[in-house]
Scaffold this motif. Structure first.
Motif, PDB file in Angstrom:
ATOM      1  N   ASN A   1      66.588  58.940  66.431  1.00 35.31           N
ATOM      2  CA  ASN A   1      67.623  59.968  66.409  1.00 35.31           C
ATOM      3  C   ASN A   1      67.368  60.973  67.520  1.00 35.31           C
ATOM      4  O   ASN A   1      66.315  61.580  67.610  1.00 35.31           O
ATOM      5  CB  ASN A   1      67.605  60.655  65.041  1.00 35.31           C
ATOM      6  CG  ASN A   1      68.613  61.766  64.973  1.00 35.31           C
ATOM      7  OD1 ASN A   1      69.496  61.855  65.814  1.00 35.31           O
ATOM      8  ND2 ASN A   1      68.485  62.598  63.980  1.00 35.31           N
ATOM      9  N   GLN A   2      68.350  61.137  68.369  1.00 35.33           N
ATOM     10  CA  GLN A   2      68.183  62.013  69.528  1.00 35.33           C
ATOM     11  C   GLN A   2      68.836  63.365  69.306  1.00 35.33           C
ATOM     12  O   GLN A   2      69.142  64.065  70.253  1.00 35.33           O
ATOM     13  CB  GLN A   2      68.789  61.347  70.764  1.00 35.33           C
ATOM     14  CG  GLN A   2      68.246  59.981  71.045  1.00 35.33           C
ATOM     15  CD  GLN A   2      67.070  60.026  72.007  1.00 35.33           C
ATOM     16  OE1 GLN A   2      66.792  61.053  72.593  1.00 35.33           O
ATOM     17  NE2 GLN A   2      66.382  58.914  72.136  1.00 35.33           N
ATOM     18  N   GLY A   3      69.090  63.704  68.080  1.00 37.66           N
ATOM     19  CA  GLY A   3      69.698  65.005  67.831  1.00 37.66           C
ATOM     20  C   GLY A   3      71.180  64.903  67.599  1.00 37.66           C
ATOM     21  O   GLY A   3      71.747  63.818  67.579  1.00 37.66           O
ATOM     22  N   LYS A   4      71.800  66.036  67.413  1.00 38.91           N
ATOM     23  CA  LYS A   4      73.217  66.056  67.066  1.00 38.91           C
ATOM     24  C   LYS A   4      74.068  66.561  68.219  1.00 38.91           C
ATOM     25  O   LYS A   4      73.675  67.482  68.935  1.00 38.91           O
ATOM     26  CB  LYS A   4      73.413  66.982  65.865  1.00 38.91           C
ATOM     27  CG  LYS A   4      72.802  66.428  64.590  1.00 38.91           C
ATOM     28  CD  LYS A   4      72.919  67.396  63.457  1.00 38.91           C
ATOM     29  CE  LYS A   4      72.296  66.781  62.200  1.00 38.91           C
ATOM     30  NZ  LYS A   4      72.294  67.729  61.082  1.00 38.91           N
ATOM     31  N   ILE A   5      75.197  65.944  68.347  1.00 41.80           N
ATOM     32  CA  ILE A   5      76.177  66.460  69.305  1.00 41.80           C
ATOM     33  C   ILE A   5      77.550  66.505  68.634  1.00 41.80           C
ATOM     34  O   ILE A   5      77.796  65.803  67.653  1.00 41.80           O
ATOM     35  CB  ILE A   5      76.267  65.604  70.596  1.00 41.80           C
ATOM     36  CG1 ILE A   5      76.771  64.190  70.295  1.00 41.80           C
ATOM     37  CG2 ILE A   5      74.929  65.546  71.303  1.00 41.80           C
ATOM     38  CD1 ILE A   5      77.080  63.393  71.549  1.00 41.80           C
TER      39      ILE A   5
END
Length: 333
Positions: free
Chosen positions: A3-7
RNA sequence: GCCGGGGUAGCUCAGUGGUAGAGCACUGCUCUGAAAAAGCAGUGGUCGAAGGUCCGAUUCCUUUCCCCGGCA
Protein backbone atom coordinates in the motif's frame (compact mmCIF):
# COMPACT_ATOMS: atom_id res chain seq x y z
CA UNK A 1 1.47 -4.95 -3.80
CA UNK A 2 2.38 -2.75 -0.94
CA UNK A 3 0.00 0.00 0.00
CA UNK A 4 1.52 3.26 -1.14
CA UNK A 5 -0.85 5.52 0.72
CA UNK A 6 -4.06 7.23 -0.19
CA UNK A 7 -4.88 9.53 -3.01
CA UNK A 8 -8.07 11.24 -4.05
CA UNK A 9 -8.97 11.46 -7.72
CA UNK A 10 -11.26 14.18 -9.01
CA UNK A 11 -12.41 13.63 -12.54
CA UNK A 12 -15.22 14.67 -14.83
CA UNK A 13 -15.90 16.07 -18.26
CA UNK A 14 -14.55 19.39 -19.41
CA UNK A 15 -16.24 22.44 -17.85
CA UNK A 16 -17.73 20.43 -15.00
CA UNK A 17 -15.88 22.33 -12.31
CA UNK A 18 -12.98 20.09 -11.33
CA UNK A 19 -10.53 22.88 -10.67
CA UNK A 20 -12.82 24.76 -8.37
CA UNK A 21 -13.77 21.67 -6.40
CA UNK A 22 -10.20 20.46 -6.12
CA UNK A 23 -8.99 23.70 -4.61
CA UNK A 24 -11.82 23.77 -2.10
CA UNK A 25 -11.14 20.20 -1.05
CA UNK A 26 -7.38 20.61 -0.95
CA UNK A 27 -7.79 23.56 1.35
CA UNK A 28 -10.11 21.74 3.70
CA UNK A 29 -8.20 18.49 3.74
CA UNK A 30 -4.63 19.72 3.60
CA UNK A 31 -3.98 18.49 0.11
CA UNK A 32 -1.90 19.37 -2.90
CA UNK A 33 -2.94 19.02 -6.49
CA UNK A 34 -1.56 17.03 -9.38
CA UNK A 35 -3.08 17.90 -12.71
CA UNK A 36 -4.13 14.98 -14.87
CA UNK A 37 -4.58 16.83 -18.12
CA UNK A 38 -2.78 15.92 -21.30
CA UNK A 39 -2.72 19.48 -22.60
CA UNK A 40 -2.06 21.48 -19.46
CA UNK A 41 1.35 19.86 -19.25
CA UNK A 42 2.50 22.18 -22.01
CA UNK A 43 4.01 25.57 -21.38
CA UNK A 44 2.26 28.53 -22.94
CA UNK A 45 -1.00 26.68 -23.45
CA UNK A 46 -3.06 28.38 -20.79
CA UNK A 47 -6.31 29.94 -21.90
CA UNK A 48 -7.14 27.23 -24.39
CA UNK A 49 -6.60 24.49 -21.82
CA UNK A 50 -8.32 26.32 -18.99
CA UNK A 51 -5.24 26.10 -16.82
CA UNK A 52 -5.64 27.40 -13.28
CA UNK A 53 -4.16 30.78 -12.65
CA UNK A 54 -1.79 31.49 -9.82
CA UNK A 55 -4.52 33.47 -8.12
CA UNK A 56 -7.06 30.65 -8.37
CA UNK A 57 -4.58 28.25 -6.84
CA UNK A 58 -4.98 30.17 -3.60
CA UNK A 59 -1.66 28.98 -2.32
CA UNK A 60 -2.29 25.29 -3.00
CA UNK A 61 0.71 23.77 -4.76
CA UNK A 62 0.00 22.36 -8.20
CA UNK A 63 2.05 19.80 -10.06
CA UNK A 64 2.32 18.58 -13.63
CA UNK A 65 1.51 21.92 -15.17
CA UNK A 66 3.97 23.42 -17.64
CA UNK A 67 6.29 20.46 -17.60
CA UNK A 68 6.70 20.13 -21.35
CA UNK A 69 7.51 22.24 -24.36
CA UNK A 70 4.69 22.19 -26.91
CA UNK A 71 7.24 21.61 -29.65
CA UNK A 72 7.99 18.19 -28.25
CA UNK A 73 5.56 15.39 -27.67
CA UNK A 74 4.59 14.41 -24.18
CA UNK A 75 3.08 11.03 -23.36
CA UNK A 76 1.38 8.95 -20.68
CA UNK A 77 4.55 7.16 -19.73
CA UNK A 78 6.27 10.44 -18.92
CA UNK A 79 3.18 11.61 -17.15
CA UNK A 80 3.04 8.50 -15.04
CA UNK A 81 6.64 8.85 -13.97
CA UNK A 82 6.35 12.51 -13.04
CA UNK A 83 3.01 12.08 -11.32
CA UNK A 84 4.25 9.21 -9.17
CA UNK A 85 7.22 11.30 -8.18
CA UNK A 86 4.96 14.21 -7.31
CA UNK A 87 2.75 11.98 -5.18
CA UNK A 88 5.75 10.77 -3.23
CA UNK A 89 6.81 14.30 -2.62
CA UNK A 90 3.41 15.35 -1.42
CA UNK A 91 3.24 12.38 0.90
CA UNK A 92 6.81 13.02 1.90
CA UNK A 93 7.73 9.42 1.29
CA UNK A 94 11.24 8.62 0.17
CA UNK A 95 11.44 8.55 -3.57
CA UNK A 96 12.55 5.26 -5.07
CA UNK A 97 14.59 6.49 -7.91
CA UNK A 98 16.22 9.70 -8.98
CA UNK A 99 16.13 10.96 -5.44
CA UNK A 100 19.16 13.10 -5.94
CA UNK A 101 18.24 14.51 -9.28
CA UNK A 102 15.60 17.11 -8.63
CA UNK A 103 13.11 17.11 -11.49
CA UNK A 104 13.73 20.36 -13.22
CA UNK A 105 10.34 19.96 -14.78
CA UNK A 106 8.74 21.29 -11.70
CA UNK A 107 10.75 24.46 -11.67
CA UNK A 108 8.90 26.39 -14.29
CA UNK A 109 7.35 29.59 -13.13
CA UNK A 110 5.04 31.97 -14.83
CA UNK A 111 1.79 33.38 -13.68
CA UNK A 112 0.20 29.99 -14.19
CA UNK A 113 3.17 28.15 -12.80
CA UNK A 114 3.41 25.40 -10.32
CA UNK A 115 5.05 25.23 -6.93
CA UNK A 116 8.61 24.08 -6.72
CA UNK A 117 9.10 20.60 -5.49
CA UNK A 118 11.64 21.59 -2.88
CA UNK A 119 8.97 23.37 -0.87
CA UNK A 120 6.71 20.40 -0.56
CA UNK A 121 9.60 18.30 0.62
CA UNK A 122 9.73 20.42 3.72
CA UNK A 123 6.00 20.32 4.26
CA UNK A 124 5.22 16.72 3.37
CA UNK A 125 2.55 14.46 4.73
CA UNK A 126 -0.19 15.94 2.63
CA UNK A 127 -2.98 14.38 0.62
CA UNK A 128 -2.37 14.10 -3.11
CA UNK A 129 -5.35 15.08 -5.25
CA UNK A 130 -5.16 13.79 -8.79
CA UNK A 131 -7.35 16.14 -10.77
CA UNK A 132 -8.19 16.19 -14.44
CA UNK A 133 -10.14 14.96 -17.40
CA UNK A 134 -7.63 12.73 -19.13
CA UNK A 135 -8.85 9.28 -18.22
CA UNK A 136 -5.81 7.50 -19.58
CA UNK A 137 -3.44 9.62 -17.49
CA UNK A 138 -5.49 9.03 -14.36
CA UNK A 139 -5.56 5.32 -15.04
CA UNK A 140 -1.81 5.21 -15.56
CA UNK A 141 -1.30 6.48 -12.03
CA UNK A 142 -4.26 5.19 -10.07
CA UNK A 143 -4.09 1.70 -11.50
CA UNK A 144 -0.38 1.68 -12.07
CA UNK A 145 -0.67 0.20 -15.53
CA UNK A 146 2.59 -1.16 -16.83
CA UNK A 147 3.42 0.59 -20.05
CA UNK A 148 5.75 -1.24 -22.44
CA UNK A 149 9.28 0.13 -22.18
CA UNK A 150 9.74 0.79 -25.89
CA UNK A 151 10.09 4.50 -26.50
CA UNK A 152 8.35 6.17 -29.41
CA UNK A 153 10.46 6.11 -32.51
CA UNK A 154 9.11 8.83 -34.76
CA UNK A 155 11.17 7.86 -37.75
CA UNK A 156 9.77 4.37 -37.60
CA UNK A 157 6.28 5.68 -37.06
CA UNK A 158 6.54 7.92 -40.08
CA UNK A 159 7.56 4.97 -42.17
CA UNK A 160 4.77 2.81 -40.86
CA UNK A 161 2.28 5.59 -41.46
CA UNK A 162 2.69 5.10 -45.19
CA UNK A 163 1.07 1.69 -44.97
CA UNK A 164 -2.66 1.23 -45.09
CA UNK A 165 -4.31 -0.05 -41.95
CA UNK A 166 -4.89 -3.36 -43.73
CA UNK A 167 -1.18 -3.69 -44.39
CA UNK A 168 -0.36 -2.72 -40.82
CA UNK A 169 -2.75 -5.28 -39.48
CA UNK A 170 -1.39 -8.00 -41.71
CA UNK A 171 2.11 -7.26 -40.56
CA UNK A 172 1.11 -7.30 -36.92
CA UNK A 173 -0.68 -10.57 -37.39
CA UNK A 174 2.56 -12.10 -38.62
CA UNK A 175 4.73 -10.62 -35.91
CA UNK A 176 2.41 -10.73 -32.93
CA UNK A 177 -0.76 -12.74 -33.54
CA UNK A 178 -1.84 -12.41 -29.95
CA UNK A 179 -1.88 -8.64 -29.96
CA UNK A 180 -3.48 -8.67 -33.39
CA UNK A 181 -6.39 -10.54 -31.94
CA UNK A 182 -7.39 -7.86 -29.50
CA UNK A 183 -6.37 -4.74 -31.41
CA UNK A 184 -8.70 -2.40 -33.28
CA UNK A 185 -7.61 -3.21 -36.81
CA UNK A 186 -8.84 0.05 -38.25
CA UNK A 187 -6.94 2.26 -35.88
CA UNK A 188 -3.57 3.34 -37.28
CA UNK A 189 -2.35 4.80 -33.97
CA UNK A 190 -2.79 1.55 -32.11
CA UNK A 191 -1.42 -0.54 -34.96
CA UNK A 192 1.68 1.60 -35.32
CA UNK A 193 2.45 1.49 -31.62
CA UNK A 194 1.97 -2.28 -31.48
CA UNK A 195 4.28 -2.72 -34.46
CA UNK A 196 6.77 -0.34 -32.91
CA UNK A 197 6.93 -2.45 -29.76
CA UNK A 198 7.40 -5.68 -31.64
CA UNK A 199 9.92 -4.32 -34.11
CA UNK A 200 12.06 -2.54 -31.54
CA UNK A 201 11.94 -5.03 -28.70
CA UNK A 202 11.75 -8.10 -30.91
CA UNK A 203 9.14 -9.37 -28.54
CA UNK A 204 5.38 -9.49 -28.62
CA UNK A 205 3.36 -6.91 -26.77
CA UNK A 206 2.77 -8.31 -23.33
CA UNK A 207 -0.67 -8.45 -21.91
CA UNK A 208 -1.65 -5.41 -19.95
CA UNK A 209 -0.98 -5.71 -16.28
CA UNK A 210 -2.05 -3.33 -13.62
CA UNK A 211 -1.57 -3.25 -9.97
CA UNK A 212 -3.31 -0.89 -7.65
CA UNK A 213 -0.61 1.10 -6.00
CA UNK A 214 -2.69 3.45 -3.90
CA UNK A 215 -5.83 3.37 -1.92
CA UNK A 216 -7.86 5.63 -4.12
CA UNK A 217 -11.08 7.52 -3.70
CA UNK A 218 -12.57 8.32 -7.09
CA UNK A 219 -14.83 11.35 -7.24
CA UNK A 220 -16.54 12.11 -10.53
CA UNK A 221 -18.41 15.28 -11.22
CA UNK A 222 -21.59 14.50 -13.07
CA UNK A 223 -23.62 17.10 -14.88
CA UNK A 224 -26.77 16.81 -16.88
CA UNK A 225 -25.79 16.92 -20.53
CA UNK A 226 -27.85 19.99 -21.29
CA UNK A 227 -26.43 21.88 -18.38
CA UNK A 228 -22.92 20.83 -19.31
CA UNK A 229 -23.37 22.03 -22.88
CA UNK A 230 -24.44 25.37 -21.50
CA UNK A 231 -21.34 25.55 -19.35
CA UNK A 232 -19.19 24.57 -22.29
CA UNK A 233 -20.54 27.37 -24.43
CA UNK A 234 -20.19 29.91 -21.68
CA UNK A 235 -16.64 28.94 -21.04
CA UNK A 236 -15.73 28.94 -24.70
CA UNK A 237 -16.97 32.50 -25.08
CA UNK A 238 -15.06 33.49 -21.99
CA UNK A 239 -11.89 32.02 -23.36
CA UNK A 240 -12.30 33.89 -26.61
CA UNK A 241 -12.82 37.03 -24.59
CA UNK A 242 -9.69 36.38 -22.59
CA UNK A 243 -7.55 36.29 -25.69
CA UNK A 244 -7.46 32.69 -26.72
CA UNK A 245 -6.83 33.60 -30.32
CA UNK A 246 -3.84 35.69 -29.40
CA UNK A 247 -2.49 32.85 -27.36
CA UNK A 248 -2.55 30.60 -30.40
CA UNK A 249 -1.01 33.35 -32.52
CA UNK A 250 1.73 33.71 -29.95
CA UNK A 251 2.42 29.99 -29.94
CA UNK A 252 2.65 29.99 -33.71
CA UNK A 253 5.02 32.95 -33.68
CA UNK A 254 7.20 31.18 -31.18
CA UNK A 255 7.83 28.52 -33.78
CA UNK A 256 5.05 26.00 -33.36
CA UNK A 257 3.70 25.03 -36.74
CA UNK A 258 0.01 25.11 -37.53
CA UNK A 259 0.27 21.41 -38.17
CA UNK A 260 1.52 20.83 -34.65
CA UNK A 261 -1.11 23.16 -33.21
CA UNK A 262 -3.81 21.20 -35.02
CA UNK A 263 -2.55 18.02 -33.41
CA UNK A 264 -3.51 19.30 -29.99
CA UNK A 265 -7.17 19.25 -30.95
CA UNK A 266 -10.09 21.45 -29.91
CA UNK A 267 -9.17 25.07 -29.21
CA UNK A 268 -5.71 24.80 -30.72
CA UNK A 269 -6.88 22.87 -33.77
CA UNK A 270 -9.78 25.08 -34.75
CA UNK A 271 -8.21 28.40 -33.87
CA UNK A 272 -5.20 27.35 -35.94
CA UNK A 273 -7.54 26.55 -38.82
CA UNK A 274 -9.16 29.93 -38.41
CA UNK A 275 -5.79 31.69 -38.44
CA UNK A 276 -4.93 29.86 -41.65
CA UNK A 277 -8.18 30.99 -43.23
CA UNK A 278 -9.60 27.49 -43.42
CA UNK A 279 -12.59 28.60 -41.34
CA UNK A 280 -14.22 31.93 -40.75
CA UNK A 281 -14.80 33.20 -37.26
CA UNK A 282 -18.36 31.95 -36.88
CA UNK A 283 -17.55 28.57 -38.33
CA UNK A 284 -14.70 28.27 -35.88
CA UNK A 285 -16.87 29.07 -32.88
CA UNK A 286 -19.76 26.76 -33.79
CA UNK A 287 -17.45 23.94 -34.81
CA UNK A 288 -15.47 24.29 -31.63
CA UNK A 289 -18.54 24.29 -29.47
CA UNK A 290 -19.75 21.08 -31.07
CA UNK A 291 -16.34 19.44 -30.84
CA UNK A 292 -16.01 20.25 -27.16
CA UNK A 293 -19.43 18.72 -26.56
CA UNK A 294 -18.27 15.59 -28.32
CA UNK A 295 -15.12 15.56 -26.30
CA UNK A 296 -17.10 15.75 -23.06
CA UNK A 297 -19.15 12.76 -24.17
CA UNK A 298 -16.04 10.79 -25.01
CA UNK A 299 -14.68 11.55 -21.58
CA UNK A 300 -17.88 10.29 -19.99
CA UNK A 301 -17.74 7.10 -22.06
CA UNK A 302 -14.32 6.47 -20.60
CA UNK A 303 -15.34 7.24 -17.02
CA UNK A 304 -18.72 5.48 -17.08
CA UNK A 305 -17.26 2.01 -17.09
CA UNK A 306 -15.28 2.57 -13.91
CA UNK A 307 -17.56 1.42 -11.14
CA UNK A 308 -15.27 2.72 -8.42
CA UNK A 309 -16.24 6.30 -9.15
CA UNK A 310 -18.50 8.09 -6.69
CA UNK A 311 -20.59 10.42 -8.80
CA UNK A 312 -21.20 13.79 -7.21
CA UNK A 313 -22.55 17.19 -8.15
CA UNK A 314 -21.39 19.60 -5.46
CA UNK A 315 -23.27 22.66 -6.62
CA UNK A 316 -24.53 23.64 -3.16
CA UNK A 317 -22.77 24.10 0.18
CA UNK A 318 -24.66 21.17 1.57
CA UNK A 319 -23.60 18.89 -1.26
CA UNK A 320 -20.04 20.08 -0.94
CA UNK A 321 -20.04 19.22 2.75
CA UNK A 322 -21.23 15.75 1.91
CA UNK A 323 -18.27 15.36 -0.39
CA UNK A 324 -15.91 16.59 2.29
CA UNK A 325 -17.36 14.02 4.64
CA UNK A 326 -16.89 11.32 2.05
CA UNK A 327 -13.23 12.25 1.75
CA UNK A 328 -12.72 12.40 5.49
CA UNK A 329 -14.20 8.95 5.95
CA UNK A 330 -11.94 7.65 3.26
CA UNK A 331 -8.89 9.21 4.86
CA UNK A 332 -9.70 7.90 8.31
CA UNK A 333 -10.40 4.28 7.51
C1' G B 1 -49.36 37.09 -63.11
C1' C B 2 -45.62 34.73 -66.47
C1' C B 3 -40.96 31.83 -67.11
C1' G B 4 -37.25 28.79 -64.92
C1' G B 5 -35.17 25.71 -60.55
C1' G B 6 -36.55 23.02 -56.43
C1' G B 7 -39.53 20.35 -52.35
C1' U B 8 -36.20 12.92 -50.30
C1' A B 9 -33.48 11.46 -42.61
C1' G B 10 -32.99 16.93 -37.57
C1' C B 11 -29.62 19.84 -41.53
C1' U B 12 -27.09 20.00 -46.61
C1' C B 13 -27.93 17.12 -50.65
C1' A B 14 -27.37 12.37 -54.10
C1' G B 15 -30.50 8.76 -56.49
C1' U B 16 -33.78 4.92 -59.00
C1' G B 17 -40.25 2.30 -62.72
C1' G B 18 -39.55 -2.86 -58.27
C1' U B 19 -41.27 1.00 -51.02
C1' A B 20 -34.26 4.67 -50.86
C1' G B 21 -28.64 6.41 -49.80
C1' A B 22 -24.08 10.03 -48.32
C1' G B 23 -21.91 13.69 -45.14
C1' C B 24 -23.02 16.20 -40.73
C1' A B 25 -26.15 15.91 -36.28
C1' C B 26 -27.98 12.20 -32.72
C1' U B 27 -27.12 7.44 -29.73
C1' G B 28 -23.83 3.61 -28.01
C1' C B 29 -18.78 1.94 -27.80
C1' U B 30 -13.09 1.06 -28.04
C1' C B 31 -8.57 2.57 -25.86
C1' U B 32 -1.02 -1.25 -23.87
C1' G B 33 4.61 5.76 -24.43
C1' A B 34 0.18 10.88 -29.75
C1' A B 35 -5.47 10.14 -25.50
C1' A B 36 -8.44 17.54 -26.34
C1' A B 37 -5.55 12.28 -30.05
C1' A B 38 -6.96 7.99 -33.02
C1' G B 39 -10.84 4.60 -34.25
C1' C B 40 -15.64 1.47 -34.42
C1' A B 41 -20.93 0.57 -34.49
C1' G B 42 -26.15 1.92 -34.44
C1' U B 43 -31.02 4.67 -34.69
C1' G B 44 -33.53 7.51 -38.09
C1' G B 45 -37.57 8.69 -44.00
C1' U B 46 -45.81 7.01 -45.19
C1' C B 47 -39.24 10.44 -50.96
C1' G B 48 -44.60 18.06 -50.15
C1' A B 49 -50.25 16.66 -50.94
C1' A B 50 -54.18 14.50 -54.01
C1' G B 51 -55.47 12.01 -58.33
C1' G B 52 -53.98 9.17 -62.91
C1' U B 53 -50.94 5.50 -66.08
C1' C B 54 -48.75 0.79 -64.80
C1' C B 55 -48.55 -5.90 -62.28
C1' G B 56 -45.88 -2.11 -59.43
C1' A B 57 -44.50 5.05 -58.69
C1' U B 58 -40.41 8.22 -54.52
C1' U B 59 -39.17 7.96 -59.88
C1' C B 60 -43.74 9.09 -65.58
C1' C B 61 -48.44 12.39 -66.29
C1' U B 62 -52.16 16.00 -64.25
C1' U B 63 -53.77 19.15 -60.50
C1' U B 64 -52.55 21.58 -56.01
C1' C B 65 -49.67 23.82 -51.96
C1' C B 66 -44.90 25.80 -50.43
C1' C B 67 -39.77 27.81 -51.25
C1' C B 68 -35.85 30.26 -54.38
C1' G B 69 -34.28 33.09 -58.68
C1' G B 70 -35.62 36.11 -63.29
C1' C B 71 -39.34 38.99 -65.92
C1' A B 72 -43.46 42.02 -65.23
Amino acid sequence: MENQGKIIVILGPTSSGKTDLSIKLAKKLDGEIISADSRQVYKGMNIGTGKVTKKEMAGIPHYLLDVANPKTRFSVAQYQKLALRAIKNIQNLPAQAGKNSPPTNFESQNKFGSKKISNSKLVGGKIPFLVGGTGFYIQSVADGIVIPEVKPDWRLRKKLEKLTTEQMFKKLKELDPKRAKSIDKHNPRRLIRALEIVLKSKRPVGSLSHSERFKTLFLGIKKDQKELNGLIKKRLLKRLDEGMINEVKRLHKSGISFKRLEEFGLEYRYVAQYLQGKLNYNEMVTKLEKEIEHYAKRQMTWFKRDKRIHWINPHTKKKLNEVVKLCKNFLIE
